[in-house]
Design a protein around this motif. Structure first.
Motif, short mmCIF file in Angstrom:
data_model
loop_
_atom_site.label_atom_id
_atom_site.label_comp_id
_atom_site.label_asym_id
_atom_site.label_seq_id
_atom_site.Cartn_x
_atom_site.Cartn_y
_atom_site.Cartn_z
N ARG A 29 0.82 -1.21 0.00
CA ARG A 29 0.00 0.00 0.00
C ARG A 29 0.86 1.27 0.00
NH1 ARG A 29 -3.04 -1.71 3.73
NH2 ARG A 29 -1.98 -0.71 5.44
N ALA A 30 1.93 1.27 0.81
CA ALA A 30 2.77 2.46 0.95
C ALA A 30 3.83 2.58 -0.14
CB ALA A 30 3.44 2.45 2.32
N GLY A 31 4.09 1.50 -0.88
CA GLY A 31 5.16 1.54 -1.87
C GLY A 31 6.53 1.59 -1.20
N THR A 32 6.70 0.77 -0.18
CA THR A 32 7.96 0.73 0.58
C THR A 32 9.09 0.21 -0.30
OG1 THR A 32 6.64 0.29 2.55
CG2 THR A 32 9.00 -0.16 2.71
N ALA A 33 10.30 0.66 -0.04
CA ALA A 33 11.49 0.26 -0.81
C ALA A 33 12.00 -1.10 -0.35
CB ALA A 33 12.58 1.31 -0.69
N HIS A 67 3.56 0.39 -6.21
CA HIS A 67 3.54 1.83 -5.91
C HIS A 67 4.97 2.38 -5.78
CE1 HIS A 67 -0.73 1.97 -5.76
NE2 HIS A 67 -0.79 1.08 -4.80
N PHE A 68 5.91 1.59 -5.27
CA PHE A 68 7.32 2.00 -5.24
C PHE A 68 7.83 2.16 -6.67
CE2 PHE A 68 11.83 0.63 -5.42
CZ PHE A 68 12.40 1.67 -4.71
N PHE A 69 7.52 1.17 -7.51
CA PHE A 69 7.96 1.21 -8.91
C PHE A 69 7.41 2.45 -9.62
CE2 PHE A 69 7.54 0.34 -13.40
CZ PHE A 69 8.79 -0.15 -13.73
N GLN A 70 6.11 2.69 -9.47
CA GLN A 70 5.48 3.81 -10.17
C GLN A 70 6.01 5.16 -9.69
OE1 GLN A 70 1.40 2.69 -9.37
NE2 GLN A 70 1.14 1.92 -11.46
N ARG A 71 6.19 5.31 -8.38
CA ARG A 71 6.61 6.60 -7.84
C ARG A 71 8.10 6.87 -7.98
NH1 ARG A 71 3.50 5.25 -2.48
NH2 ARG A 71 1.39 5.63 -3.16
N ARG A 72 8.94 5.83 -7.75
CA ARG A 72 10.38 6.06 -7.65
C ARG A 72 11.19 5.56 -8.83
NH1 ARG A 72 12.33 6.29 -2.45
NH2 ARG A 72 14.07 7.33 -3.46
N VAL A 73 10.74 4.47 -9.48
CA VAL A 73 11.54 3.87 -10.55
C VAL A 73 11.11 4.42 -11.92
CG1 VAL A 73 12.24 1.71 -11.69
CG2 VAL A 73 11.94 1.78 -9.20
N SER A 74 9.84 4.27 -12.27
CA SER A 74 9.40 4.68 -13.60
C SER A 74 8.85 6.10 -13.65
CB SER A 74 8.33 3.71 -14.13
OG SER A 74 7.09 3.95 -13.48
N GLY A 75 8.30 6.58 -12.54
CA GLY A 75 7.67 7.90 -12.54
C GLY A 75 6.38 7.94 -13.34
N SER A 76 5.81 6.77 -13.62
CA SER A 76 4.60 6.68 -14.43
C SER A 76 3.58 5.75 -13.76
CB SER A 76 4.95 6.12 -15.82
OG SER A 76 3.78 5.80 -16.53
N GLN A 77 2.32 6.04 -13.92
CA GLN A 77 1.25 5.20 -13.39
C GLN A 77 0.86 4.09 -14.36
OE1 GLN A 77 -0.15 5.58 -10.19
NE2 GLN A 77 1.60 6.93 -10.00
N ASP A 78 1.52 4.03 -15.53
CA ASP A 78 1.18 3.03 -16.54
C ASP A 78 1.39 1.61 -16.02
OD1 ASP A 78 0.67 5.11 -18.22
OD2 ASP A 78 2.43 4.82 -19.48
N VAL A 79 0.54 0.70 -16.50
CA VAL A 79 0.67 -0.73 -16.20
C VAL A 79 0.85 -1.42 -17.54
CG1 VAL A 79 -0.52 -2.77 -15.31
CG2 VAL A 79 -0.74 -0.59 -14.12
N GLY A 80 1.94 -2.19 -17.67
CA GLY A 80 2.25 -2.81 -18.96
C GLY A 80 1.68 -4.19 -19.14
N VAL A 81 1.56 -4.97 -18.05
CA VAL A 81 1.10 -6.35 -18.14
C VAL A 81 0.22 -6.65 -16.93
CG1 VAL A 81 1.81 -8.78 -18.15
CG2 VAL A 81 3.21 -7.08 -19.31
N ILE A 82 -0.87 -7.38 -17.18
CA ILE A 82 -1.74 -7.85 -16.11
C ILE A 82 -1.83 -9.36 -16.25
CG2 ILE A 82 -4.05 -7.81 -15.11
CD1 ILE A 82 -4.40 -5.01 -16.36
N PHE A 83 -1.51 -10.10 -15.18
CA PHE A 83 -1.64 -11.55 -15.18
C PHE A 83 -2.93 -11.91 -14.46
CE2 PHE A 83 2.94 -11.07 -15.59
CZ PHE A 83 3.23 -12.00 -16.57
#
Length: 169
Positions: A45-49, A106-122
């Motif tokens: 939930r928090a997007g912890t590292a 949420h860590f990935f979106q905020r800190r790594v990619s800077g984007s809210q995009d989702v590329g793949v859904i399983f």
């Protein structure tokens, strides 16, 4: 969602895929843990590292040592290793299935990619017989959510893993 990054542990480094995901990914893809754990609900939930290592980056960065509790860097971002996944080997196409690390989406979106995009859904069906119905339902839902008009081509793909295996064979 995914990206490629240089992962660093002291003097060791490895370029690998970084997947922003949820714990459902481990269940749906049937990944077992050899040590450590998946993300907690609060970490998700928090997007912890925090991160979970596939077998390949674990081997390249830590050798036989258990990395759980260690601090690594994803590029310049510090991250605590909380789990290690069991080795799966190679895909039908020869790709190394173990060459990635997973972080909370949420860590990935905020800190790594800077984007809210989702590329793949399983998505996982509860039985093999239900996969075609699930595929139709996912297709309909995605068309609705992406506002694809009736009769227009979809701007996404829905694939059954059996289709991919059959194609490779």
């Amino acid at each position: 969602s995914g990206a490629t990054a240089l992962i660093v542990n002291g003097n060791y480094n490895w370029r690998t895929g970084v997947n922003g995901t949820t714990n459902a990914y481990f269940e749906i893809r049937e990944w077992r843990f050899t040590s450590g754990r998946a993300f907690s609900e609060a970490e998700e939930r928090a997007g912890t590292a925090v991160c979970v290592l596939g077998a390949t980056p674990k081997r390249e960065l830590f050798g036989a040592q258990d990395p759980v509790g260690a601090q690594i860097r994803i590029g310049k971002l510090p991250c605590e290793v909380i789990g290690v996944l069991a080795e799966k080997g190679r895909s039908t196409f020869g790709d190394d299935l173990d060459d990635f690390i997973a972080v909370p989406i949420h860590f990935f979106q905020r800190r790594v990619s800077g984007s809210q995009d989702v590329g793949v859904i399983f998505v996982s069906a509860t039985s093999a017989r239900g996969t075609q119905q699930v595929q139709r339902s996912v297709d309909a839902l995605m068309r609705q959510r992406r506002h694809v008009q009736d009769g227009a081509d979809s701007d996404f793909l829905v694939r059954d893993t059996k289709e991919i295996t059959d194609l490779a064979n």
